[in-house]
Design an enzyme around this catalytic site. Structure first.
Site, short mmCIF file in Angstrom:
data_model
loop_
_atom_site.label_atom_id
_atom_site.label_comp_id
_atom_site.label_asym_id
_atom_site.label_seq_id
_atom_site.Cartn_x
_atom_site.Cartn_y
_atom_site.Cartn_z
N VAL A 14 37.45 103.39 75.07
CA VAL A 14 38.84 103.31 74.62
C VAL A 14 39.91 103.28 75.69
CG1 VAL A 14 40.59 104.33 72.94
CG2 VAL A 14 37.85 104.70 72.58
N HIS A 15 40.35 101.96 75.70
CA HIS A 15 41.65 102.05 76.58
C HIS A 15 42.70 101.52 76.02
CE1 HIS A 15 40.01 97.83 76.95
NE2 HIS A 15 38.79 98.55 76.89
N GLY A 16 43.77 101.10 76.59
CA GLY A 16 45.02 100.32 75.86
C GLY A 16 44.55 99.09 74.86
N GLY A 19 42.72 100.95 71.99
CA GLY A 19 43.49 101.78 71.53
C GLY A 19 44.58 101.17 70.72
#
Length: 157
Positions: A14-16, A19
């Protein structure tokens, strides 16, 4: 069966992009990260939770726990399922969580891997695992963002 809106392979989990972009596009209200190591790593969990919009829940489960609880998800839970590797996906699939499609996001280059797309690199183990998933009827589509048209990874390996 749980209301899994999409399932993604992403070695960053989960990263930008996941997310925000994927969650918002899908209208997901729960991100379930299925990975043994991360399920026991509060530091990584905390970092990942920082990029998730307010109102979106996160769960960090081992592969085994995911298999044991996914069928108990409430209808109101709109799930984005994220795994770190194709090997995690194979364990879920062989454990009974058979999804029609997995989105291949990021599988970064490292020593011993061959780059097949800018964000996707594979080694022999990855190729064998992806082939096995394909044989089990799982569609594997490379997509960075939801608006990408997608590309069948099997045509590249």
């Amino acid at each position: 069966m749980a209301n899994i809106l999409a399932a993604r392979i992403d070695n960053r989990l989960v990263h930008g992009q996941v997310g925000m972009t994927w969650v918002n596009s899908l209208n997901a209200n729960l991100i379930l990260v299925a990975n043994d190591a991360v399920s026991n790593d509060p530091v990584q969990q905390s970092l990942m939770s920082m990029v998730v919009p307010a109102g979106v829940a996160m769960r960090f489960f081992s592969i085994e726990k995911t298999l044991s609880v996914i069928g108990k998800a409430a209808d109101r839970q709109k799930i984005l399922l994220v795994c770190k590797t194709p090997q995690d996906v194979l364990r879920l699939t062989e454990g009974g969580l058979v999804l029609p499609e997995w989105i291949v996001g990021n599988m970064h280059f490292s020593e011993g891997k061959k780059q097949i797309r800018p964000t996707v690199s594979v080694d022999e183990d990855d190729v064998n695992t992806l082939k096995k998933l394909h044989e089990l009827g799982v569609k594997l589509t490379i997509k960075g963002v939801p608006t990408d048209s997608g590309e069948d990874i099997m045509k590249l390996i």
